[in-house]
Design a protein around this motif. Structure first.
Motif, PDB file in Angstrom:
ATOM      1  N   VAL A 166     -54.442 -33.484  38.743  1.00  0.00           N
ATOM      2  CA  VAL A 166     -55.322 -32.311  38.835  1.00  0.00           C
ATOM      3  C   VAL A 166     -56.564 -32.511  37.973  1.00  0.00           C
ATOM      4  CG1 VAL A 166     -55.540 -29.872  38.153  1.00  0.00           C
ATOM      5  CG2 VAL A 166     -53.555 -30.637  39.467  1.00  0.00           C
ATOM      6  N   PHE A 167     -56.362 -32.990  36.730  1.00  0.00           N
ATOM      7  CA  PHE A 167     -57.503 -33.249  35.845  1.00  0.00           C
ATOM      8  C   PHE A 167     -58.425 -34.289  36.463  1.00  0.00           C
ATOM      9  CE2 PHE A 167     -59.804 -35.458  32.553  1.00  0.00           C
ATOM     10  CZ  PHE A 167     -60.209 -34.453  31.696  1.00  0.00           C
ATOM     11  N   SER A 168     -57.831 -35.360  36.977  1.00  0.00           N
ATOM     12  CA  SER A 168     -58.614 -36.451  37.573  1.00  0.00           C
ATOM     13  C   SER A 168     -59.508 -35.937  38.700  1.00  0.00           C
ATOM     14  CB  SER A 168     -57.661 -37.528  38.100  1.00  0.00           C
ATOM     15  OG  SER A 168     -58.334 -38.470  38.895  1.00  0.00           O
ATOM     16  N   LYS A 169     -58.952 -35.089  39.552  1.00  0.00           N
ATOM     17  CA  LYS A 169     -59.710 -34.599  40.712  1.00  0.00           C
ATOM     18  C   LYS A 169     -60.678 -33.475  40.329  1.00  0.00           C
ATOM     19  CE  LYS A 169     -56.298 -36.057  44.099  1.00  0.00           C
ATOM     20  NZ  LYS A 169     -55.415 -35.704  45.223  1.00  0.00           N
ATOM     21  N   LYS A 170     -60.251 -32.640  39.407  1.00  0.00           N
ATOM     22  CA  LYS A 170     -61.087 -31.508  38.995  1.00  0.00           C
ATOM     23  C   LYS A 170     -62.347 -31.968  38.278  1.00  0.00           C
ATOM     24  CE  LYS A 170     -60.748 -27.101  36.467  1.00  0.00           C
ATOM     25  NZ  LYS A 170     -59.849 -26.226  35.688  1.00  0.00           N
ATOM     26  N   PHE A 171     -62.211 -32.995  37.421  1.00  0.00           N
ATOM     27  CA  PHE A 171     -63.353 -33.446  36.613  1.00  0.00           C
ATOM     28  C   PHE A 171     -63.906 -34.802  37.057  1.00  0.00           C
ATOM     29  CE2 PHE A 171     -60.918 -30.588  33.788  1.00  0.00           C
ATOM     30  CZ  PHE A 171     -61.909 -29.623  33.587  1.00  0.00           C
ATOM     31  N   ASP A 172     -63.453 -35.260  38.233  1.00  0.00           N
ATOM     32  CA  ASP A 172     -64.001 -36.472  38.839  1.00  0.00           C
ATOM     33  C   ASP A 172     -63.905 -37.686  37.911  1.00  0.00           C
ATOM     34  OD1 ASP A 172     -65.086 -37.882  40.929  1.00  0.00           O
ATOM     35  OD2 ASP A 172     -67.157 -37.558  40.301  1.00  0.00           O
ATOM     36  N   PRO A 214     -61.754 -41.239  37.461  1.00  0.00           N
ATOM     37  CA  PRO A 214     -60.833 -42.123  38.196  1.00  0.00           C
ATOM     38  C   PRO A 214     -59.425 -42.073  37.594  1.00  0.00           C
ATOM     39  CG  PRO A 214     -62.900 -43.256  37.749  1.00  0.00           C
ATOM     40  CD  PRO A 214     -62.948 -41.977  36.980  1.00  0.00           C
ATOM     41  N   ILE A 215     -58.427 -41.958  38.452  1.00  0.00           N
ATOM     42  CA  ILE A 215     -57.038 -41.879  37.996  1.00  0.00           C
ATOM     43  C   ILE A 215     -56.642 -43.135  37.237  1.00  0.00           C
ATOM     44  CG2 ILE A 215     -55.955 -42.863  40.060  1.00  0.00           C
ATOM     45  CD1 ILE A 215     -54.680 -39.797  38.117  1.00  0.00           C
ATOM     46  N   GLU A 216     -57.362 -44.246  37.491  1.00  0.00           N
ATOM     47  CA  GLU A 216     -57.097 -45.507  36.781  1.00  0.00           C
ATOM     48  C   GLU A 216     -57.288 -45.375  35.274  1.00  0.00           C
ATOM     49  OE1 GLU A 216     -58.450 -46.616  40.933  1.00  0.00           O
ATOM     50  OE2 GLU A 216     -59.062 -45.189  39.389  1.00  0.00           O
TER      51      GLU A 216
END
Length: 905
Positions: A871-877, A879-881
């Protein structure tokens, strides 16, 4: 019973030492109240993991591991937790248990009391910045107070949400019941039908099914390639990245029919049968032992000795690891090794000298394993020095040989197998202060291995001359093979890999169980706060244990035998593991999970302190149980009465995930990627602190921080050189920008500069050498002639020129302009870029320093729901990496693909 007996809350037990009485008399309670100031909930105190123990006011601190710990006889007499009970009322629902009018009154008072809502007692914590705890940097509020406020806020929100969820479910249930009744009266004349109440705004509210069990949710539509692309983690930008992204999306679109999104499969129940068909190729055994060269011998009392093959193999286990000082300087490790070594020597006839005379090896101190160590060091160096092409070829050959074992077919689907290699023989190291460290792990033979495979599938062939112990068709087991190791008698299993469907489902269920706990957490906390004052000893002990598990993240603990490591959890705490310091400080000091010392000094509620004092009351002494009327199974049975499947360990997952969810909900991460990552880590750190996920500072931490600081200093030096180039191009800049702009940082003196310049020149030489070797390997692989050393010498001229340039700069104080078409504006732009890199590195260093005492990895991987990180990765753009390594991305693939930025825990 006499009054004197009634005053003593303990009785002698032949089997379990001193045991508490069944009930706590009012006289004992009142006496304790007078001895200990009690004001309900207390202010938070210190929490020092692995710290020093001060002189105690009450109990003298005692160390762990002095002598063997007595085996604890289970109070359940061998029964399972489903059968065991800590009291006669345990089998009754909570609402139907007997309660005195006085107790009922207390419950009412507790429910009305504002203090009853105050949950976790915070502790004094490792240094954290104000931003990490959600306060302004200029706040005058002490850190402890801010953390308590944060904790109270989080827990009150948890209570509020729990009530809201139950009310919502109650309303939904009533609605369904009303619908059933409405459907049943379809034949009743319209005039006689019950009319539903009008909705306030005439609009039907869409009910969320986030808390509805998976099997009851509406079946989702099949995921499209577009949806998958949206669910995928952010990727790096750029032409190459765009090309890769396009290829990946095309590939996913092609394989759309094959992808199995099990978390959306509503038809798959949670029955005991785990598979219908299963095929695999068994396990990979370690290579057979190869004898040492004839000139490499164990030296005993100055004499080289020849050993039997089995004894020599055991000698190499020890001799090959002389560089592991942590082990070979451990007396327990050496003692256990030599006991097992001499057992093998006795069976094989010990050693022989060059003339064939028998040499009895009886004393460890006379053994010299150095020749063996030197041989293995030489072999390791040879392997490391192999050309890259040869290393690659060896790896390819190994991968090819193991390829048939890497995957299995599970219900017709190809799944990756995790640990398909049988452990090689060696010395058991263990973790922490394990009593069996140094013992010989014997070679596992096929005759010890049981294979689990489908009945219709062909069982893998055992190695030539051997046979499997057994072939099973266990449809309820998720293992492919198993065997029993000789050190602790534990069973080892070959399972599917972390990114397989089965493992993913296990993680998913674990975090869903924690999500379910949020519906019940308020009732559980109110009940244990009430039972902390129960007259019944079993209830009071249970309530105190749940308090400690919930507030301080103690593990529940299981009973251990005499030959097992002396590891302890909450329910198995002994007298010597808990030290009490009035008025309310409790010191825990014991061997926890993996035999690692758990030390924590905390402040607790006055009632909890009083209870522990009662549980430790004389004649109890070292070796006696504190929670003598409680077992882990009884505790879990009690928790199961609130929620199906609830156990003590769910609290750790719930507390971490719920806290993180609250923090992320309020977070406004801004800035560049590094700043956003730090914001996430700050939240993760707060979770780790509040949930007690601490660690000792790594031995390498200081060196790591120093290295980062050196890199920052190197960038500062680079920025100063570029400024000097600007001044060289336009001397008038000194007046325009001010002399201060061009001054060299004070801490970067000439001594440091010369040392740094030498480092840069040497770094350049190493790069040139590696490039030369790599180019030669490529030429060799292509069958072309390799370059001669003359070419390397010519390439080294670049490093020589750099050294000469630095020497000239130091002498003249001027820096020549580098590069073609250089302008002052370009140089100034370069300075700005360097300072941006410095700021990024400072953020990373501050982040690393803040994490030194907090186990962020433990929280992030094991206790925080991975969907919150997504959620954090997508919300604040971001990269999940930046949060999950490749291995973790595979493990949490289900989380990455199953939620969007609006998902809530």
């Amino acid at each position: 019973m006499s009054s004197s007996e009634d005053d003593t809350p303990l009785v002698k037990s032949a089997s379990n030492g001193v045991k508490s009485r069944d009930r706590i008399s009012k006289k004992v309670d009142q006496a304790m109240d007078k001895a200990i100031p009690s004001n309900g909930h207390v202010e938070p105190g210190v929490s020092i993991r692995m710290g020093p123990v001060d002189d105690m006011d009450v109990d003298a601190p005692q160390t762990n591991g002095n002598g063997k710990r007595k085996a604890r006889t289970s109070l359940t007499n061998g029964r399972t937790y489903k059968e065991a009970s800590s009291s006669e009322d345990d089998d009754k629902p909570l609402s139907k248990r007997r309660r005195t009018s006085q107790q009922a009154k207390r419950v009412q008072e507790d429910s009305e009391s504002e203090d009853s809502d105050v949950p976790l007692r915070a502790r004094k914590l490792p240094k954290a910045s104000a931003a990490q705890i959600g306060e302004e940097s200029d706040s005058d509020t002490p850190l402890n107070d801010r953390l308590v406020k944060e904790k109270e806020k989080i827990e009150k929100a948890a209570e509020k949400e729990a009530k809201a969820i139950r009310n919502k479910e109650k309303a939904a249930s009533a609605k369904r019941k009303s619908k059933v009744e409405s459907d049943s009266d379809d034949d009743v004349p319209l005039a006689k039908k019950k009319q539903p109440a009008k909705k306030a705004n005439g609009v039907k509210k869409q009910e969320s099914d986030s808390d509805v069990p998976l099997k009851k949710k509406a079946a989702p539509k099949k995921a499209t390639a577009k949806a998958k692309a949206k669910a995928a983690p952010p990727v790096k930008k750029g032409k190459a990245a765009a090309k890769d992204e396009e290829t990946e999306q095309d590939r996913e679109a092609d394989e759309e029919e094959e992808e199995y999104r099990w978390w959306e499969d509503t038809a798959k129940g949670d029955g005991t049968k785990k598979w219908s068909t299963l095929e695999h190729n068994g396990v990979v055994f370690p290579p057979e032992y190869e004898l040492l060269p004839k000139d490499v011998k164990l030296i005993y009392d100055g004499v080289p000795v020849t050993l039997h093959k089995d004894a020599e193999e055991v000698a190499t286990f020890y001799g090959s690891m002389l560089n592991s000082t942590h082990n070979v300087e451990n007396p327990t490790f050496n003692k256990n090794f030599f006991e097992d070594f001499t057992t093998v020597l006795d069976k094989t006839g010990h050693g022989k000298d060059s003339k064939g005379n028998t040499i009895k090896i009886k004393k460890f101190e006379k053994c010299d394993f150095k020749p063996i160590f030197d041989f293995f060091e030489t072999e390791r160096a040879k392997k490391k020095a192999l050309p890259a092409a040869e290393k690659k070829a060896l790896k390819a050959a190994k991968d090819e040989a193991e390829a048939p074992y890497m995957f299995c077919t599970w219900d017709g689907r190809k799944q990756k197998v995790g640990n398909f290699r049988v452990e090689p023989p060696g010395l058991f190291r263990g973790r922490g202060e394990h009593p069996k460290t140094g013992k010989v792990k014997k070679r596992v033979l096929p005759e010890q291995i049981t294979i689990n495979i489908g009945k219709e599938s062909k069982a893998p062939e055992a190695p030539a001359g051997h046979k499997w112990k057994e072939i099973k068709h266990d449809h309820e087991g998720t293992w492919l093979a198993m065997w029993q190791e000789n050190i602790n008698g534990a069973y080892k299993y070959v399972m599917l890999a972390a990114n397989s469907d089965i493992k993913g489902q296990s993680d998913y269920k674990k975090f869903e169980k924690a999500r379910e706990l949020k519906k019940h957490i308020d009732r559980i906390r109110k009940d244990y706060q009430r039972d902390l004052k129960s007259e019944k000893m079993a209830d009071r002990q249970r309530a105190t244990a749940i308090y400690l598990i919930d507030q301080f993240a103690l593990r529940a603990g299981n009973e251990k035998g005499e030959d097992e490591a002396d590891t302890v959890g909450c329910c198995s705490l002994k007298f010597q593991h808990v030290t009490l310091k009035p008025p309310n400080i409790v010191v825990f000091d014991f061997l926890g999970k993996d035999s690692i010392r758990f030390y924590d000094e905390v402040q607790v509620d006055a009632q909890v302190f009083k209870n522990l004092k009662i549980f430790k009351k004389a004649p109890k002494t070292e070796g006696d149980d504190i929670f003598d009327r409680l077992t882990t199974s009884a505790l879990n049975k009690h928790l199961n009465s609130y929620m199906n499947g609830l156990t003590a360990k769910v609290f750790r997952t719930y507390n971490a995930s719920w806290t993180m969810a609250r923090l992320l909900r309020e977070m406004k991460a801004a800035g560049n990627i590094a700043e956003k990552v730090k914001a996430y880590n700050d939240a993760n750190r707060e979770v780790a602190i509040l949930c007690n996920h601490k660690r000792t500072v790594a031995a390498s931490h200081g060196a790591s921080i120093e290295k980062m600081q050196e890199k920052i200093n190197g960038l500062r030096y680079q920025a100063w050189r570029v400024k000097m180039m600007m001044l060289n191009m336009d001397p008038k800049l000194k007046k325009k920008k001010g002399a201060e702009y061009f001054e060299r940082p004070e801490d970067l003196d000439m001594e440091w500069i010369k040392a740094h310049q030498e480092f840069l020149v040497e770094e350049q030489r190493q790069k040139i050498t590696k490039k030369f070797e790599k180019d030669n390997e490529k030429l060799k692989a292509e069958g072309e002639k390799e370059m001669k050393k003359k070419e390397l010498d010519e390439r080294m001229e670049v490093a020589d020129e750099l050294a000469a340039k630095f020497k000239k700069e130091n002498k003249t104080g001027k820096v020549d302009v580098e590069g073609k078409g250089t302008t002052v504006d370009k140089l100034e732009g370069n300075v700005d870029k360097i300072f941006q890199r410095i700021e990024t590195m400072k953020i990373q260093m501050e982040d690393k320093e803040g994490n030194k005492e907090v186990a962020l990895g433990t929280s992030k991987i094991n206790y925080i729901d991975p969907r919150l990180t997504v959620v954090f990765s997508k919300k604040f753009d971001v990269p999940i990496e930046r949060f999950f390594s490749k291995t973790l991305r595979e493990k949490f693939d289900w989380a990455i693909k199953s939620v969007e930025e609006d998902w809530e825990f």
